[in-house]
Write an enzyme that holds these catalytic residues in place. Sequence first.
Site, mmCIF file in Angstrom:
data_model
loop_
_atom_site.group_PDB
_atom_site.id
_atom_site.type_symbol
_atom_site.label_atom_id
_atom_site.label_comp_id
_atom_site.label_asym_id
_atom_site.label_seq_id
_atom_site.Cartn_x
_atom_site.Cartn_y
_atom_site.Cartn_z
ATOM 1 N N TYR A 51 0.859 -1.190 0.000
ATOM 2 C CA TYR A 51 0.000 0.000 0.000
ATOM 3 C C TYR A 51 0.886 1.228 0.000
ATOM 4 O O TYR A 51 1.829 1.312 0.787
ATOM 5 C CB TYR A 51 -0.893 0.029 1.252
ATOM 6 C CG TYR A 51 -2.348 -0.044 0.894
ATOM 7 C CD1 TYR A 51 -2.907 0.924 0.062
ATOM 8 C CD2 TYR A 51 -3.164 -1.072 1.348
ATOM 9 C CE1 TYR A 51 -4.237 0.854 -0.309
ATOM 10 C CE2 TYR A 51 -4.489 -1.154 0.985
ATOM 11 C CZ TYR A 51 -5.031 -0.185 0.149
ATOM 12 O OH TYR A 51 -6.332 -0.249 -0.218
ATOM 13 N N GLU A 53 -0.256 4.926 -0.528
ATOM 14 C CA GLU A 53 -0.954 6.205 -0.760
ATOM 15 C C GLU A 53 0.032 7.358 -0.634
ATOM 16 O O GLU A 53 0.892 7.366 0.250
ATOM 17 C CB GLU A 53 -2.098 6.364 0.243
ATOM 18 C CG GLU A 53 -3.295 5.520 -0.158
ATOM 19 C CD GLU A 53 -4.437 5.582 0.828
ATOM 20 O OE1 GLU A 53 -4.473 6.525 1.651
ATOM 21 O OE2 GLU A 53 -5.303 4.699 0.773
ATOM 22 N N ASP A 197 -6.996 12.831 -25.329
ATOM 23 C CA ASP A 197 -7.107 11.437 -24.886
ATOM 24 C C ASP A 197 -6.509 10.580 -26.003
ATOM 25 O O ASP A 197 -7.159 10.306 -27.013
ATOM 26 C CB ASP A 197 -8.581 11.103 -24.646
ATOM 27 C CG ASP A 197 -8.790 9.670 -24.191
ATOM 28 O OD1 ASP A 197 -7.872 8.837 -24.384
ATOM 29 O OD2 ASP A 197 -9.879 9.369 -23.670
ATOM 30 N N THR A 223 -4.419 5.470 -21.858
ATOM 31 C CA THR A 223 -4.365 4.151 -21.254
ATOM 32 C C THR A 223 -3.042 3.545 -21.714
ATOM 33 O O THR A 223 -2.436 4.007 -22.683
ATOM 34 C CB THR A 223 -5.558 3.270 -21.689
ATOM 35 O OG1 THR A 223 -5.669 3.300 -23.105
ATOM 36 C CG2 THR A 223 -6.853 3.765 -21.070
ATOM 37 N N LYS A 226 -3.203 -0.350 -24.894
ATOM 38 C CA LYS A 226 -3.678 -0.491 -26.287
ATOM 39 C C LYS A 226 -2.444 -0.574 -27.202
ATOM 40 O O LYS A 226 -1.659 -1.504 -27.052
ATOM 41 C CB LYS A 226 -4.627 0.663 -26.613
ATOM 42 C CG LYS A 226 -5.890 0.637 -25.731
ATOM 43 C CD LYS A 226 -6.905 1.673 -26.135
ATOM 44 C CE LYS A 226 -8.195 1.525 -25.364
ATOM 45 N NZ LYS A 226 -8.248 2.349 -24.131
ATOM 46 N N ARG A 232 -2.957 -3.132 -18.103
ATOM 47 C CA ARG A 232 -4.305 -2.551 -18.127
ATOM 48 C C ARG A 232 -4.356 -1.396 -17.135
ATOM 49 O O ARG A 232 -4.571 -1.598 -15.939
ATOM 50 C CB ARG A 232 -5.277 -3.655 -17.720
ATOM 51 C CG ARG A 232 -6.685 -3.464 -18.145
ATOM 52 C CD ARG A 232 -6.741 -3.369 -19.637
ATOM 53 N NE ARG A 232 -8.098 -3.194 -20.050
ATOM 54 C CZ ARG A 232 -8.863 -4.183 -20.504
ATOM 55 N NH1 ARG A 232 -8.395 -5.391 -20.627
ATOM 56 N NH2 ARG A 232 -10.105 -3.935 -20.852
#
Length: 430
Positions: A51, A53, A197, A223, A226, A232
């Site tokens: 973790y 953060e 985008d 992203t 692709k 992902r």
Amino acid sequence: MRSMKEQDPEVYHLIEHEKERQRNVLNMIPSENYVTEAVLTACGSVLNNKYSEGYPKGRYYQGHEFIDDVELLAIERAKKLFGAEHVNVQPYSGSPANMAVYHALLKPGDKIMGMRLDMGGHLTHGHNVNFSARYFTSTQYTVDPETELLDLDAIRRQAIKEKPKIIVSGATAYPRIIDFKAFHEIAEEIGAYSLADISHVSGLIAGKVHPSPFPFTDVVMTTTHKTLRGPRAAMLMCKKEDRLAKTEGMDEKQAAQEKDLARKIDRAVFPGLQGGPHDHIIAAKAVCFKEALQPEFKVYAHQIVKNAKALAEELLAQGLRLVTGGTDNHLILIDLTPKGIGLGKEGAIALENAGMCTNMNTVPYDKSTPFRPSGIRIGTPILTTRGMKESEMKQIGAWMGQILGDMKNTDLQQRVRQDVKTLCDQFPFY
Ligand code: DSN
């Protein structure tokens, strides 16, 4: 996988079946790709267990002597790859990343201008059922009904009339080059932010086969799974300075913060929207960026486009209608309207029966609905990853022409499926 086979055979077998499917069919969904084993290994690594953060050197948990370096490495490589001033590699995926941009730069009710979903845009670019139109106001642009191309003059006139606070460029089903510079200039002219985008074409941009939205665009989202061929996930890149910051009446510290676009984006991602970043996926992004920085990746990106053009040529020779008449990028939109309205799903199922995986899609000004659209969207990123070239595209285009010319012929589908399998065996993957 050996320990998984013993511990959870059900999931193990499902994954093995999916691996077989990926090997034995021609996957042509343009937003998918097959990543390297190095990327997969990072995704499945012990970094899953942490973790973290916060941001490097400023975390809310202890134990970051290695995680910080992973995140910093990913940032440094992304900067080099795209020439970005500031990079945030924490976004989980494309939709939350776009949400973070709006959260950083807009107030509820402010206006977003993006491409209409049924013209090739994305849900998060202001589609009416999406948060981007529920919590913000939306005005949507289309393509020219004759040419099916983006009409920058019409988009400029709409922007001047509608005065959006942000103009989004980028698409999910547009087969031509996008002029990111022209979009940014319109945004500048009307005092709006520009968001590019580039999710679909970021691999092509990295491989220098599509114009880049850098260095002028305010914020760029992509992203990473692709054409870029990574895990992902997504990332945000932006200019350091907010050129639209209004600082009247602020003290020096407040004014500096108001002008700091990078800080606004970072704070919108965390704590504005997300909690702990997915460190294993960030490591996989770092691996992907290193791969994309190699000279071979440029060759790959160019071959994606060469393959798409060769495939388009054969589809046209087979008598199929293509939106805009062809392609300049990795994707092709087949319009089945001349064969009948709303045949996209039937066509995609027929192709799947024949071993070719595609997706139904609306075509611009579709005479049918998104649930029964008239188009099929295909792309060449995976075929190119497998090593296929123009001659294979010609063969695949011929099979597609046969199947789409006789969609109910199940014998033909079975015969082509065998041939597809033989071709896949010549280009093994995983
Ligand atoms: N769903 C993606 C695509 O297939 O293009 C976009 O988010």
